[in-house]
Scaffold this motif. Structure first.
Motif, PDB file in Angstrom:
ATOM      1  N   ALA A  35      -8.303   8.497   6.168  1.00  0.00           N
ATOM      2  CA  ALA A  35      -8.080   7.586   7.292  1.00  0.00           C
ATOM      3  C   ALA A  35      -6.554   7.950   7.729  1.00  0.00           C
ATOM      4  O   ALA A  35      -6.429   7.963   9.032  1.00  0.00           O
ATOM      5  N   LEU A  36      -5.634   7.902   6.876  1.00  0.00           N
ATOM      6  CA  LEU A  36      -3.978   8.006   7.185  1.00  0.00           C
ATOM      7  C   LEU A  36      -3.654   9.337   7.452  1.00  0.00           C
ATOM      8  O   LEU A  36      -2.419   9.507   8.055  1.00  0.00           O
TER       9      LEU A  36
ATOM     10  N   ALA B 177     -10.747   7.533   0.642  1.00  0.00           N
ATOM     11  CA  ALA B 177     -11.161   6.917   2.143  1.00  0.00           C
ATOM     12  C   ALA B 177      -9.708   6.536   2.626  1.00  0.00           C
ATOM     13  O   ALA B 177      -9.744   6.887   3.979  1.00  0.00           O
ATOM     14  N   ILE B 178      -8.841   5.871   1.984  1.00  0.00           N
ATOM     15  CA  ILE B 178      -7.573   5.468   2.577  1.00  0.00           C
ATOM     16  C   ILE B 178      -6.624   6.913   3.157  1.00  0.00           C
ATOM     17  O   ILE B 178      -6.223   6.769   3.988  1.00  0.00           O
ATOM     18  N   LYS B 179      -6.781   7.722   2.134  1.00  0.00           N
ATOM     19  CA  LYS B 179      -5.844   8.969   2.336  1.00  0.00           C
ATOM     20  C   LYS B 179      -6.513   9.356   3.505  1.00  0.00           C
ATOM     21  O   LYS B 179      -5.835  10.160   4.501  1.00  0.00           O
TER      22      LYS B 179
ATOM     23  N   LEU C 261      -8.006  10.134 -13.215  1.00  0.00           N
ATOM     24  CA  LEU C 261      -8.023   8.947 -12.407  1.00  0.00           C
ATOM     25  C   LEU C 261      -9.574   8.295 -12.429  1.00  0.00           C
ATOM     26  O   LEU C 261      -9.607   7.182 -12.583  1.00  0.00           O
TER      27      LEU C 261
ATOM     28  N   ILE D  50      -5.017  12.126  -5.987  1.00  0.00           N
ATOM     29  CA  ILE D  50      -6.363  12.091  -5.905  1.00  0.00           C
ATOM     30  C   ILE D  50      -7.008  13.473  -6.471  1.00  0.00           C
ATOM     31  O   ILE D  50      -6.865  14.459  -6.231  1.00  0.00           O
TER      32      ILE D  50
ATOM     33  N   LEU E 184       0.907  -1.234   0.189  1.00  0.00           N
ATOM     34  CA  LEU E 184       0.010  -0.003  -0.075  1.00  0.00           C
ATOM     35  C   LEU E 184       0.774   1.370   0.096  1.00  0.00           C
ATOM     36  O   LEU E 184       0.644   2.240  -0.519  1.00  0.00           O
TER      37      LEU E 184
ATOM     38  N   TRP F 122     -13.259   6.630  -4.675  1.00  0.00           N
ATOM     39  CA  TRP F 122     -13.671   6.862  -3.248  1.00  0.00           C
ATOM     40  C   TRP F 122     -12.962   5.966  -2.465  1.00  0.00           C
ATOM     41  O   TRP F 122     -12.484   6.574  -1.057  1.00  0.00           O
ATOM     42  N   VAL F 123     -12.360   4.755  -2.962  1.00  0.00           N
ATOM     43  CA  VAL F 123     -11.581   3.872  -1.900  1.00  0.00           C
ATOM     44  C   VAL F 123     -10.296   4.430  -1.753  1.00  0.00           C
ATOM     45  O   VAL F 123      -9.756   4.634  -0.495  1.00  0.00           O
ATOM     46  N   VAL F 124      -9.627   5.122  -2.696  1.00  0.00           N
ATOM     47  CA  VAL F 124      -8.368   5.790  -2.612  1.00  0.00           C
ATOM     48  C   VAL F 124      -8.480   7.017  -1.811  1.00  0.00           C
ATOM     49  O   VAL F 124      -7.670   7.220  -0.893  1.00  0.00           O
TER      50      VAL F 124
ATOM     51  N   GLU G  22     -15.983   4.601  -7.684  1.00  0.00           N
ATOM     52  CA  GLU G  22     -15.750   3.769  -6.597  1.00  0.00           C
ATOM     53  C   GLU G  22     -14.324   3.476  -6.239  1.00  0.00           C
ATOM     54  O   GLU G  22     -14.076   3.707  -5.063  1.00  0.00           O
ATOM     55  N   GLY G  23     -13.691   3.263  -7.416  1.00  0.00           N
ATOM     56  CA  GLY G  23     -12.133   3.118  -6.962  1.00  0.00           C
ATOM     57  C   GLY G  23     -11.751   4.644  -6.268  1.00  0.00           C
ATOM     58  O   GLY G  23     -10.985   4.475  -5.488  1.00  0.00           O
TER      59      GLY G  23
ATOM     60  N   MET H 104     -10.505   4.266 -12.768  1.00  0.00           N
ATOM     61  CA  MET H 104     -10.829   3.656 -11.713  1.00  0.00           C
ATOM     62  C   MET H 104     -12.486   3.825 -11.186  1.00  0.00           C
ATOM     63  O   MET H 104     -12.855   2.903 -10.358  1.00  0.00           O
TER      64      MET H 104
END
Lengths: 475, 475
Positions: free
Chosen positions: B447-448, B443-445, B429, B460, B198, B439-441, B436-437, B433
């Motif tokens: 979160a961290l 969400a991870i950004k 992007l 992003i 990741l 969104w995942v990217v 949905e894709g 992606m």
């Protein structure tokens, strides 16, 4: 108040048709198990067997609406409790999604549904001269979906890597029921984060895999199998180290210790050298000339380390040797009612230290431990032969398991080389990852599955502190 | 009101010592650039050059306290704007963290700080008969930290994979200044999520890499280089497809088109066949016997596809051919003031289609496009020769770039095979992606790095919808 289960199950039957919803108690019981022993058993409220991505979406949306957890499941060969329910919920079996959608020899890839059994994929691509290398011990039953979710290893890791090295693209159903696609059909892809590998090995906690694009490689043209018997563990460990150093990269480099050899031999009569302290089973593969040369190099090292050598003369003898290796777990499992199989992995150069540590642990806790595994990867499977009905012995087993993990970590190793964290090892997670690493894992899980609906209770310890999740303290 | 910059810089100087904090305007200017052309230039408020992980932690904590974004930077060879500031902030250069901490031939690995240059790592491990395969075009200057952050590719991807395949462990400083360690020294590790991968390719947006444990492999014993000239693109494309199908996996399988051949030849006089529509540069490696056999197979395919063959007779000729290939970008860059290098990648079997699409795009937008790249990976580098001062032509260039990406995606390809998304491609992007894709990217950004302090504005798209981030609409 819990979810309205009768209404939920009605909704599932309406969405999928009654044939794809299992609710009979005797059927559900089977789904409270996978191949992991000594875990609490929770029976699911229902099992669904969707046959298309749209149905998986429908199931996940309904589960979300009713607040019911979803436990994705392939063939249930999991060895860390990854596929069994932790609280009553819905098991989503992928076994009806079992089509090989495409084999593309020009791009060396295949596109498959998650329920495809690994062996069947290999049978299908073999006529093209291709192979899918990841080979967990259960290739004859394990599914692609399950092995991608667990990032399975296997016997060929040393040369060919593990599942993550062969997943090019994924389709997943996210926790909110949307479908996302990551990666694709190109061998290079660095578009945004590596979500293919984040979801590979995520143990069903971030999304449900509904399609995988996997990389294939040309099948090796030749191979040669050697068996080396050693009178000391140190001799076997030295041979492993020298082989890795020699620039030869065997396809497989397996070890079995005395307990395993004797058990396998009395079970399968494969001609293993009873009395040896350890055997190495080594296969080199590639173009014929290279195979000959590499086999010679390996043979020289084995002799220098005091090993006695046998070479498989033909395919029959080769098959017999590998059957013996694959019989290790079933043979050990036959000896005692309960078999606790562990997965501690160390840097290859520390193999001897780990083998000696396992001997010490067996002695300290007065247990029988047979050890076999992927020596070339430093990936050992210490197997404790015990009886779950013997409470006093099981207590010693649990302490020994903790000691095994601490030994592996203190040698620079990991909790799990290929079986996953699941339910069985989550309490140990902070020992390897530290608070910071666990925080990252938890942050990602919360971001992608905020309601904890996908395979809850797996992989992540319940509370920030180690040992605070109500299980045995690992310290 | 923005951050109190004078106080921030004072705090940095106090924490690191004044020598590790650069603030002179003429020095800072250099850090508004990397190797990517045609991007907005923002000068950082300061550059720090920490020499230890604890100093990186201190810098990130201070940046958090003062609300100043941090832009990690290696050698600045990035080709998608990944290492340049988007709003005024702090550049964190890893160039002083340049120690090779350990070479471990028993475990086939090395532990390095992020500022180590790739070539230097290879020089250091060569005496052990080992090699670190990922080889971006800039190996002589690019750092391990930068290439891990970007998941760099290179010329050997077909056989040896890319950077992600060689990262075993990482130490990173998280957005809140804590240190986390992922992975380690074992070849198998499935403990929790694959955070090693990741963070590999996360382009500095999730954490700052302060140490990497990388896998090494035995250096191949022999190699052979062939040059094949084709009078049609189709012939070259067919040869690539048949080579991949033939079970031979060349270490490199490179292509240069007519524009590139002519430009390189007039720059470097390497003896490339001027007049050919395309050349393939092919290297097979491995044990000597296999190399001979594989070279014969490749030669046969080249002839069947109408190619004219030349084999490097000795090391000198081999070096000359590879120097010509490595000269492709500098040679093209010399022809025109501005060189827009793209990175579109397609499944290998669609290579000819992509080459023809690029010809069409050059014609449609009346531009000169030279194309070279890693044919075996389907990873092409169409290079638009232009002049940033010519506003009208640059507008056509931008439209052509969009057309290139759409062509690649419509052939089942990706926006970027090895250069990253960075600043240059983030608006595209969603095309690859989907919502949905992305969104995942995102969400991870979130979160961290919830405060968006690490390399903000990269990778992003700013808003959920495509093209809504104030840049040219990709549609």
């Amino acid at each position: 108040m819990g979810p309205n289960l009768p209404k939920f199950i009605d909704a599932l039957k309406k969405a999928l048709g009654p044939d794809e919803v299992i609710t009979a108690r005797e059927d559900l019981l089977c789904y409270s198990y996978d191949a992991t022993p000594d875990l609490p058993r929770v029976v699911p409220v229902a099992v669904v067997t969707p046959s298309a991505t749209a149905e998986v979406q429908e199931v996940v949306r309904l589960a979300g609406r009713y607040g019911v957890p979803v436990y994705p499941r392939g063939a249930g060969t999991n060895l860390s409790g990854g596929s069994i329910p932790t609280v009553p919920g819905l098991v989503l079996s992928t076994l009806k999604m079992n089509r090989i959608l495409e084999v593309d020899p020009d791009n060396l890839l295949a596109v498959v549904q998650p329920g495809v059994v690994i062996d069947r994929l290999n049978e299908t691509v073999a006529p093209h001269g291709l192979t899918y290398p990841p080979d967990p011990g259960t290739v004859a039953t394990a599914t692609i979906g399950g092995s991608v979710a667990e990032c399975s290893g296997g016997l060929r890791g040393l040369k060919y890597g593990v599942t993550r090295d062969y997943v090019m693209g994924l389709e997943v159903v996210l926790a909110d029921g949307r479908v996302a696609r990551f990666g694709g059909r190109t061998v290079k892809n660095v578009t945004a984060y590596d979500l293919v590998r984040l979801f590979t090995g995520s143990e069903g906690t971030l999304g449900i895999i509904t399609e995988a694009t996997v990389r294939l490689i040309p099948a090796p043209a030749a191979r040669k199998t050697l068996l080396a018997a050693f009178s000391t563990l140190t001799g076997a460990g030295d041979a492993v180290r020298l082989i890795v150093r020699s620039r030869v990269v065997p396809a497989t480099l397996e070890i079995m210790d005395r307990v395993t050899i004797e058990t396998v031999e009395s079970y399968a009569r494969a001609g293993l050298p009873v009395g040896a302290e350890a055997v190495l089973l080594i296969e080199v593969d590639g173009v014929p000339e290279a195979v000959e040369r590499e086999a010679e190099t390996v043979a020289g090292i084995v002799r220098r380390c005091g090993g006695e050598l046998r070479t498989a003369a033909d395919d029959h003898e080769r098959e017999q040797l590998w059957a013996a290796r694959r019989a290790a777990l079933p043979a050990l499992a036959r000896v005692s009612p309960t078999t606790i199989l562990e997965d501690a992995t160390v840097p290859r150069s520390r193999l001897t230290d780990m083998l000696l540590a396992l001997h010490g642990i067996a002695e300290e806790y007065d247990l029988t431990i047979g050890t076999f595994g992927h020596a070339g990867d430093g990936n050992l499977h210490p197997t404790i032969l015990t009886d779950a009905r013997d409470q006093e012995e099981m207590e010693r087993v649990r302490l020994a398991v903790g000691a095994i993990f601490r030994a592996a970590l203190s040698l620079g190793g990991t909790l799990t080389g290929e079986h996953g964290i699941g339910l069985a090892k989550k309490r140990f997670l902070p020992l390897e990852m530290g608070e910071e690493g666990v925080w990252v894992v938890r942050a990602i899980k919360r971001a992608l599955d905020p309601r904890d609906l996908l395979n809850p209770g797996k992989l992540i310890p319940a509370a920030p502190a180690a040992g605070a999740d109500g299980e045995v303290d690992p310290g």
